[in-house]
Design a protein around this motif. Sequence first.
Motif, short mmCIF file in Angstrom:
data_model
loop_
_atom_site.label_atom_id
_atom_site.label_comp_id
_atom_site.label_asym_id
_atom_site.label_seq_id
_atom_site.Cartn_x
_atom_site.Cartn_y
_atom_site.Cartn_z
N ILE A 98 0.84 -1.20 0.00
CA ILE A 98 0.00 0.00 0.00
C ILE A 98 0.87 1.25 0.00
O ILE A 98 0.60 2.23 -0.70
CB ILE A 98 -0.95 -0.01 1.21
CG1 ILE A 98 -1.96 -1.16 1.08
CG2 ILE A 98 -1.68 1.33 1.34
CD1 ILE A 98 -2.87 -1.31 2.28
N ALA A 99 1.97 1.22 0.77
CA ALA A 99 2.87 2.37 0.82
C ALA A 99 3.53 2.62 -0.53
O ALA A 99 3.64 3.76 -0.98
CB ALA A 99 3.92 2.15 1.90
N VAL A 100 3.96 1.53 -1.20
CA VAL A 100 4.60 1.68 -2.51
C VAL A 100 3.62 2.29 -3.52
O VAL A 100 3.97 3.19 -4.29
CB VAL A 100 5.12 0.31 -3.01
CG1 VAL A 100 5.51 0.40 -4.49
CG2 VAL A 100 6.31 -0.13 -2.18
N ILE A 101 2.41 1.77 -3.51
CA ILE A 101 1.41 2.26 -4.47
C ILE A 101 1.03 3.71 -4.19
O ILE A 101 0.98 4.55 -5.11
CB ILE A 101 0.16 1.35 -4.44
CG1 ILE A 101 0.50 -0.03 -4.99
CG2 ILE A 101 -0.98 1.99 -5.25
CD1 ILE A 101 -0.63 -1.03 -4.91
N CYS A 102 0.78 4.04 -2.92
CA CYS A 102 0.25 5.37 -2.59
C CYS A 102 1.32 6.45 -2.53
O CYS A 102 1.02 7.63 -2.76
CB CYS A 102 -0.49 5.31 -1.25
SG CYS A 102 -2.01 4.33 -1.32
N PHE A 103 2.56 6.08 -2.22
CA PHE A 103 3.60 7.10 -2.06
C PHE A 103 4.64 7.08 -3.17
O PHE A 103 5.54 7.93 -3.18
CB PHE A 103 4.27 6.95 -0.70
CG PHE A 103 3.34 7.19 0.45
CD1 PHE A 103 2.88 8.47 0.73
CD2 PHE A 103 2.90 6.14 1.23
CE1 PHE A 103 2.01 8.69 1.79
CE2 PHE A 103 2.02 6.36 2.30
CZ PHE A 103 1.57 7.63 2.57
N ALA A 104 4.52 6.15 -4.10
CA ALA A 104 5.44 6.12 -5.24
C ALA A 104 4.68 6.06 -6.57
O ALA A 104 4.83 6.96 -7.41
CB ALA A 104 6.40 4.92 -5.13
N CYS A 105 3.86 5.04 -6.72
CA CYS A 105 3.18 4.84 -8.01
C CYS A 105 2.16 5.93 -8.31
O CYS A 105 2.19 6.54 -9.39
CB CYS A 105 2.52 3.46 -8.04
SG CYS A 105 3.68 2.10 -7.82
N ILE A 106 1.24 6.16 -7.39
CA ILE A 106 0.18 7.14 -7.63
C ILE A 106 0.75 8.56 -7.84
O ILE A 106 0.36 9.25 -8.79
CB ILE A 106 -0.86 7.12 -6.49
CG1 ILE A 106 -1.55 5.74 -6.43
CG2 ILE A 106 -1.90 8.22 -6.70
CD1 ILE A 106 -2.21 5.35 -7.74
N PRO A 107 1.68 9.04 -7.00
CA PRO A 107 2.27 10.35 -7.27
C PRO A 107 2.95 10.43 -8.63
O PRO A 107 2.89 11.47 -9.30
CB PRO A 107 3.27 10.53 -6.13
CG PRO A 107 2.71 9.71 -5.02
CD PRO A 107 2.12 8.51 -5.69
N ALA A 108 3.59 9.34 -9.05
CA ALA A 108 4.24 9.33 -10.36
C ALA A 108 3.21 9.44 -11.48
O ALA A 108 3.42 10.15 -12.48
CB ALA A 108 5.08 8.07 -10.53
#
Length: 411
Positions: A283-293
């Motif tokens: 969840i952290a990878v998706i919300c703090f890396a993928c989605i912002p990108a």
Amino acid sequence: MRPTNVLRWARSPGVIALIAFLFIYLALVRYCSYAFYRDPTSAFFDPVRGYERKYSIRRQEQANLFIHNSSHSDFPSAKANDIKMCIGIATVNRDEEQYVRSTIGSLLDGLNPQERQEIFLAVLIAQTDPHVHPIYSEQWLTNVVDKVLLYDVSQEQMADLIAWEKEKDYRKKAIFDYIYMLQRCQDTGAQWITMIEDDTLAVNGWYRSAIEALATADDQHPAADEDDWLYMRLFFTEEFLGWNSEEWPRYVASSVGVTGFVAMVLLLVRRCIYEAHITNKLIAVICFACIPAYILLYFLAGRLSMQPLTPGVYQMPKFGCCAQGLVFSHRMVPKVIARLAQKQEGFADELIEAWANEANLVRWVVVPSLLQHIGGHSSKGDDFGNQAKYDRSVAEKIWNFGFEMYNNTNT
């Protein structure tokens, strides 16, 4: 790290999600560079391909052929009782090229007889010595234009005009010419007064589209309403329609909202279905890396690519540019003249926009643009000022990218 641990790490949901994200992201970047090169608000904008002339080349050829043919015969003209629109064009002699031939040809080519009778076309040879302008002695001009105007002014005004020409005081002379044309068109009694610059090109079928757009706008503004609308814009440049700094709080709020929504969905899915696989790290990878990108790529792609303008008639209270083609109602023209006469100096579009902002007057635009700016050299002498970029002059940057997407089947 042992091989078994590496394998276990590589198979973790977070790593798999990150690898999948990278492949998808790179594919999207590739697509953006392919699809959005014509969007001047995009980081993927390519000026070489973006400014490529497509439709305007064919249209200019048609316009020039019309002018060539009109040198040998007369064409239909306005019919006094049927005039709906007066078109005013003030033209000056340009050192490089006389675009006005293409301008007039494109405005008239493609009109049916009834449409031509509804248009009163007036051209002001905006030179104190009209013989300086090459088209003044060309036969086609009187064959297709309803009225060729010369300065009919007092000796004092003529002296001012001569001085402004000599000193290249465009700020005063341009306002004088604009007022002069507005007054002459107002005298025809036409319902619509259209001011066209002499380095524009009209799409085939422009008049029909303009009349329909004007009717749409006018229906929303009764004549008795004190808060009348100011003009209908027939040309605009998309360059100023990107993500605006004034709206950054809304952009931030939307980005936070999207990220929060994705986090809520992931938590819900974990609770109901995939509890073992959707870890906190994932969840952290998706919300703090993928989605912002992805959000960053959305903004980099450009506002016009992500939120394209659909054909229609819209209010454009901000970021409208420039004065290549503005249509005023007959009842609004006296107010415009009074405002410009009060200022006496400046550029018409800037003064009109300032007044509209002060008085909160409604401004309309028709999409897609019905005109293209084809001038490569400004008559105001600012070809390579602060606004020049992409190795293009200031004049060349005044461009409507959507106009080039017209084709012969559209018109």
